[in-house]
Design a protein around this motif. Sequence first.
Motif, PDB file in Angstrom:
ATOM      1  N   ALA A   1       0.809  -1.222   0.000  1.00  0.00           N
ATOM      2  CA  ALA A   1       0.000   0.000   0.000  1.00  0.00           C
ATOM      3  C   ALA A   1       0.840   1.270   0.000  1.00  0.00           C
ATOM      4  CB  ALA A   1      -0.929  -0.002   1.217  1.00  0.00           C
ATOM      5  N   GLY A   2       2.052   1.213   0.582  1.00  0.00           N
ATOM      6  CA  GLY A   2       2.742   2.481   0.778  1.00  0.00           C
ATOM      7  C   GLY A   2       4.225   2.531   0.528  1.00  0.00           C
ATOM      8  N   HIS A   3       4.836   1.460  -0.021  1.00  0.00           N
ATOM      9  CA  HIS A   3       6.296   1.493  -0.088  1.00  0.00           C
ATOM     10  C   HIS A   3       6.886   0.931  -1.377  1.00  0.00           C
ATOM     11  CE1 HIS A   3       6.473   2.993   3.976  1.00  0.00           C
ATOM     12  NE2 HIS A   3       5.583   2.074   4.315  1.00  0.00           N
ATOM     13  N   THR A   4       6.072   0.801  -2.403  1.00  0.00           N
ATOM     14  CA  THR A   4       6.607   0.381  -3.698  1.00  0.00           C
ATOM     15  C   THR A   4       7.138   1.598  -4.453  1.00  0.00           C
ATOM     16  OG1 THR A   4       4.512   0.666  -4.851  1.00  0.00           O
ATOM     17  CG2 THR A   4       4.910  -1.489  -3.808  1.00  0.00           C
ATOM     18  N   TRP A   5       7.840   1.335  -5.542  1.00  0.00           N
ATOM     19  CA  TRP A   5       8.323   2.438  -6.375  1.00  0.00           C
ATOM     20  C   TRP A   5       7.167   3.192  -7.026  1.00  0.00           C
ATOM     21  CZ3 TRP A   5      12.678   4.570  -5.608  1.00  0.00           C
ATOM     22  CH2 TRP A   5      13.802   3.835  -5.224  1.00  0.00           C
ATOM     23  N   THR A   6       6.012   2.552  -7.171  1.00  0.00           N
ATOM     24  CA  THR A   6       4.848   3.281  -7.692  1.00  0.00           C
ATOM     25  C   THR A   6       4.436   4.378  -6.720  1.00  0.00           C
ATOM     26  OG1 THR A   6       4.084   1.318  -8.882  1.00  0.00           O
ATOM     27  CG2 THR A   6       2.463   3.052  -8.483  1.00  0.00           C
ATOM     28  N   GLU A   7       4.451   4.069  -5.413  1.00  0.00           N
ATOM     29  CA  GLU A   7       4.141   5.103  -4.418  1.00  0.00           C
ATOM     30  C   GLU A   7       5.193   6.201  -4.441  1.00  0.00           C
ATOM     31  OE1 GLU A   7       3.991   7.347  -0.727  1.00  0.00           O
ATOM     32  OE2 GLU A   7       5.667   6.116  -1.450  1.00  0.00           O
ATOM     33  N   ARG A   8       6.455   5.819  -4.642  1.00  0.00           N
ATOM     34  CA  ARG A   8       7.507   6.837  -4.709  1.00  0.00           C
ATOM     35  C   ARG A   8       7.353   7.692  -5.970  1.00  0.00           C
ATOM     36  NH1 ARG A   8       7.263   4.951   0.056  1.00  0.00           N
ATOM     37  NH2 ARG A   8       9.044   3.762   0.870  1.00  0.00           N
ATOM     38  N   ALA A   9       6.889   7.091  -7.065  1.00  0.00           N
ATOM     39  CA  ALA A   9       6.615   7.875  -8.274  1.00  0.00           C
ATOM     40  C   ALA A   9       5.521   8.903  -8.002  1.00  0.00           C
ATOM     41  CB  ALA A   9       6.211   6.947  -9.421  1.00  0.00           C
ATOM     42  N   GLU A  10       4.520   8.527  -7.224  1.00  0.00           N
ATOM     43  CA  GLU A  10       3.467   9.477  -6.854  1.00  0.00           C
ATOM     44  C   GLU A  10       4.052  10.644  -6.061  1.00  0.00           C
ATOM     45  OE1 GLU A  10       0.756   6.996  -4.703  1.00  0.00           O
ATOM     46  OE2 GLU A  10      -0.484   6.620  -6.466  1.00  0.00           O
ATOM     47  N   ARG A  11       4.942  10.350  -5.118  1.00  0.00           N
ATOM     48  CA  ARG A  11       5.580  11.416  -4.335  1.00  0.00           C
ATOM     49  C   ARG A  11       6.355  12.373  -5.245  1.00  0.00           C
ATOM     50  NH1 ARG A  11       7.375  10.118   1.533  1.00  0.00           N
ATOM     51  NH2 ARG A  11       6.057   8.367   2.154  1.00  0.00           N
ATOM     52  N   ILE A  12       7.048  11.797  -6.209  1.00  0.00           N
ATOM     53  CA  ILE A  12       7.844  12.624  -7.115  1.00  0.00           C
ATOM     54  C   ILE A  12       6.939  13.519  -7.957  1.00  0.00           C
ATOM     55  CG2 ILE A  12       9.372  12.539  -9.130  1.00  0.00           C
ATOM     56  CD1 ILE A  12      10.622  10.003  -7.867  1.00  0.00           C
ATOM     57  N   MET A  13       5.835  12.972  -8.439  1.00  0.00           N
ATOM     58  CA  MET A  13       4.908  13.779  -9.239  1.00  0.00           C
ATOM     59  C   MET A  13       4.366  14.951  -8.422  1.00  0.00           C
ATOM     60  SD  MET A  13       4.728  12.497 -12.306  1.00  0.00           S
ATOM     61  CE  MET A  13       3.193  13.167 -12.948  1.00  0.00           C
ATOM     62  N   VAL A  14       4.015  14.694  -7.175  1.00  0.00           N
ATOM     63  CA  VAL A  14       3.512  15.773  -6.313  1.00  0.00           C
ATOM     64  C   VAL A  14       4.598  16.824  -6.096  1.00  0.00           C
ATOM     65  CG1 VAL A  14       2.722  16.320  -3.982  1.00  0.00           C
ATOM     66  CG2 VAL A  14       1.774  14.338  -5.184  1.00  0.00           C
ATOM     67  N   ALA A  15       5.826  16.373  -5.875  1.00  0.00           N
ATOM     68  CA  ALA A  15       6.919  17.315  -5.627  1.00  0.00           C
ATOM     69  C   ALA A  15       7.219  18.180  -6.844  1.00  0.00           C
ATOM     70  CB  ALA A  15       8.176  16.552  -5.214  1.00  0.00           C
ATOM     71  N   MET A  16       7.092  17.604  -8.044  1.00  0.00           N
ATOM     72  CA  MET A  16       7.525  18.312  -9.244  1.00  0.00           C
ATOM     73  C   MET A  16       6.414  19.090  -9.940  1.00  0.00           C
ATOM     74  SD  MET A  16      10.698  17.834  -9.172  1.00  0.00           S
ATOM     75  CE  MET A  16      11.208  18.494 -10.762  1.00  0.00           C
ATOM     76  N   ILE A  17       5.190  18.563  -9.928  1.00  0.00           N
ATOM     77  CA  ILE A  17       4.113  19.275 -10.632  1.00  0.00           C
ATOM     78  C   ILE A  17       2.875  19.471  -9.766  1.00  0.00           C
ATOM     79  CG2 ILE A  17       4.927  18.483 -12.881  1.00  0.00           C
ATOM     80  CD1 ILE A  17       2.617  16.498 -12.933  1.00  0.00           C
ATOM     81  N   GLY A  18       2.955  19.046  -8.494  1.00  0.00           N
ATOM     82  CA  GLY A  18       1.862  19.296  -7.564  1.00  0.00           C
ATOM     83  C   GLY A  18       0.706  18.337  -7.643  1.00  0.00           C
ATOM     84  N   ARG A  19       0.856  17.260  -8.407  1.00  0.00           N
ATOM     85  CA  ARG A  19      -0.242  16.293  -8.527  1.00  0.00           C
ATOM     86  C   ARG A  19       0.310  14.990  -9.087  1.00  0.00           C
ATOM     87  NH1 ARG A  19      -1.116  15.826 -13.887  1.00  0.00           N
ATOM     88  NH2 ARG A  19      -0.542  17.585 -15.225  1.00  0.00           N
ATOM     89  N   THR A  20      -0.522  13.920  -9.015  1.00  0.00           N
ATOM     90  CA  THR A  20      -0.176  12.654  -9.658  1.00  0.00           C
ATOM     91  C   THR A  20      -0.976  12.505 -10.935  1.00  0.00           C
ATOM     92  OG1 THR A  20      -1.870  11.519  -8.352  1.00  0.00           O
ATOM     93  CG2 THR A  20       0.376  11.525  -7.501  1.00  0.00           C
TER      94      THR A  20
END
Length: 352
Positions: free
Chosen positions: A333-352
């Motif tokens: 639920a919270g620790h795959t690279w898919t979740e990390r990709a979501e974090r990166i999207m939020v950091a870079m463009i403010g959304r997933t």
Amino acid sequence: MPGTVLLFGHADSADTVNQFLRDLAQGFRDLEQPCLLTMLDGRTPLALDPAVIRQSGSFAVDINAKIDTGDFPKLSLIVDHPVSHPRLLAPGARTVLGLIDREHCRIGDYLRAPAVFIPHGGPPPDVIAASPRDIDVLFVGNLLGEAIPRTPMEARAVEIGRGIALSCTDPFSAVLAEFGRLDPLEIKPLLDLATNESQRLARLAALRSIRAARIHVVGYVPDDLVEQMPDGAILHGFDRSFFQGRDLMHRAKVVINVTQKFPAGSHERIWYGMAAGCAVVTNRSSFLAEDFVHGESILFYDDPRQVGDLVEIALGGDQARAMAAAALPAYEAGHTWTERAERIMVAMIGRT
């Protein structure tokens, strides 16, 4: 047209970090986010497609700020302490640092770019039900040789490492407490020495504590330490490819992580071990404790000499399998690279 994420690895990097990028790229694809992974080498110069640059929401991802993207926005995953990478003193005008320990985001004077917490991740669960699990314990990591200081300050840094080795004390905090705030280029060698010495002794203590178990060690072991490995240990040597250790995880009941330098973060071997269906024994981390319960879905140690006792608990009856199964839902639920990709999207463009 949606933006494109451009991921850049490098042929000279250890394949561990390039595998992070491969798995992270798959995470972006799982989010239906267009992405392109490029592996550079000395013969392949960086080239940014003008069409991609013009797309709103496009950005780059690299490891340890190795790639200079100029004015093109980039998130750089820093897979160690940021002070250990002098190139971060000039990370680029539009670079965001993705740091793998939450406390690294708070070191203020030592950061030259905005920072967000992007911990290591892991692949989708890949538990092989028919796996024989013929390995009781798997340790993946290098045992370095004893540090040789060149100056009195370096000698003191080595002593700091020795002093914190049998705890979960963060080497950076210990170095700051001793020397105060130094210039980044001054503190780097001191931090590296303290970290390497504490990790060397902690890993040796953890391995020495293991009794009567079928243990495999993947990583460099100096000749003078071979005889100090547990009886019957199978030593595979240094694995640059990363795949050997990952494949052995599917045969292991327990994976050990000894990396006290991330007390508010994580290490990839935790996540890849969980994904493969292993129980995990690791140094305590405030980040891990948010989702995993000691004795139920993970085993934390506060002193590496406790590892042997924790391994015995995990190997008792069906405990390793039960603990691995208990960890899997929170991991997925919270620790795959898919979740990390979501974090990166939020950091870079403010959304997933």
